[in-house]
Enzyme design. Structure first.
Site, PDB file in Angstrom:
ATOM      1  N   GLU A  80      13.139  -0.720   4.934  1.00 51.19           N
ATOM      2  CA  GLU A  80      13.854   0.457   5.145  1.00 51.19           C
ATOM      3  C   GLU A  80      15.469   0.322   4.849  1.00 51.19           C
ATOM      4  OE1 GLU A  80      12.645   3.279   6.524  1.00 51.19           O
ATOM      5  OE2 GLU A  80      10.535   2.553   7.148  1.00 51.19           O
ATOM      6  N   CYS A 142      11.039   1.549  16.128  1.00 49.13           N
ATOM      7  CA  CYS A 142      11.185   0.738  14.810  1.00 49.13           C
ATOM      8  C   CYS A 142      12.776   1.009  14.532  1.00 49.13           C
ATOM      9  CB  CYS A 142      10.361   1.004  13.728  1.00 49.13           C
ATOM     10  SG  CYS A 142       8.883   0.424  14.050  1.00 49.13           S
ATOM     11  N   HIS A 166       8.478  -1.691   7.164  1.00 48.65           N
ATOM     12  CA  HIS A 166       7.235  -1.076   7.605  1.00 48.65           C
ATOM     13  C   HIS A 166       5.999  -1.370   6.758  1.00 48.65           C
ATOM     14  CE1 HIS A 166       9.196   2.063  10.124  1.00 48.65           C
ATOM     15  NE2 HIS A 166       8.352   1.541  10.852  1.00 48.65           N
TER      16      HIS A 166
HETATM   17  N1  PCA Z   1       5.909   1.052  14.689  1.00 53.60           N
HETATM   18  C1  PCA Z   1       6.631   2.195  15.288  1.00 53.60           C
HETATM   19  C2  PCA Z   1       6.874   1.261  16.700  1.00 53.60           C
HETATM   20  C3  PCA Z   1       6.268   0.152  16.821  1.00 53.60           C
HETATM   21  C4  PCA Z   1       5.686  -0.003  15.367  1.00 53.60           C
HETATM   22  O1  PCA Z   1       4.986  -1.123  14.907  1.00 53.60           O
HETATM   23  C5  PCA Z   1       7.624   2.673  14.571  1.00 53.60           C
HETATM   24  O2  PCA Z   1       7.481   2.862  13.256  1.00 53.60           O
HETATM   25  O3  PCA Z   1       8.652   3.167  15.337  1.00 53.60           O
END
Ligand code: PCA
Length: 207
Positions: A80, A142, A166
């Protein structure tokens, strides 16, 4: 030995498995260069997770923070670029949902990742793992944890680099879901190990 804090999340919403959990558990205690990886799982809970995370950071005093989250339906590993000062969207595991709420009333609008996100993407794609930079970490847990990591890193210069990656679903989750593609857990973990190697190589305390 320097510490690298690697966080993952528990299952949430329609995802009965969160493949980040197995990765952080598998890498917990692993020595990589002059770093020890400390892997921990966070709750998907707006009330608890930021405090859990900041307590870990205080206790462990990591030089590098890499937080992982599941983005079910994504096909690539996605570091990100930015965390924004907003909580908004779906209910967390406690049933709490926010609408247009700041994470910190007096906080900066946004923070850019201080992980070497372009190098991570290049290293992964050269090794054959699909990867790309993401320009939005969303407005759920996240983004919240990424924001807290960067807020802490800005405030206390003990942290050299912090950010968020991610990951796609695992095969196991893809099978249970039935409508999304996934990666093997082995490849997900190997890709994250490569991302860690890149972060360590870029850190000034790596030698
Ligand atoms: N993904 C979510 C919250 C927990 C996770 O593993 C997110 O992308 O916010």
């Amino acid at each position: 030995m320097q510490k690298l804090l690697l966080t993952g999340f528990e299952p949430f919403l329609s995802n009965p498995i969160n493949p980040t959990m197995a990765i952080v558990e598998a890498l917990n205690g692993k020595k990589m260069g002059n770093y020890e990886v400390i892997g921990r799982v966070l709750s998907v809970d707006f009330t608890r997770a930021p405090q859990q995370f900041l307590t870990l950071v205080e206790e462990i005093q990591p030089t590098i923070i890499i937080s992982l989250g599941l983005a079910a339906g994504n096909t690539r590993i996605m570091p990100e670029r930015v965390a924004i000062n907003i909580r908004d969207g779906e209910k967390d595991n406690r049933g709490i949902a926010y609408v247009d709420a700041p994470i910190r009333e007096d906080g900066d609008a946004a923070y850019f990742s201080t992980l070497p996100i372009r190098n991570i993407v290049n290293r992964l794609t050269e090794a054959g793992y699909p990867a790309a930079i993401s320009n939005s970490a969303g407005t759920y847990l996240c983004n919240n944890i990424m924001y807290e990591g960067l807020h802490y890193a800005k405030k206390y210069c003990t942290v050299d680099a912090a950010g968020f990656i991610h990951i796609p679903a695992s095969f196991e989750l893809a099978i249970q879901n039935g409508r999304i593609a996934g990666w093997s857990q082995v490849d997900l973990q190997a890709a994250i190990e490569l991302a860690i190697i890149e972060c360590i190589a870029n850190d000034k305390k790596s030698s």
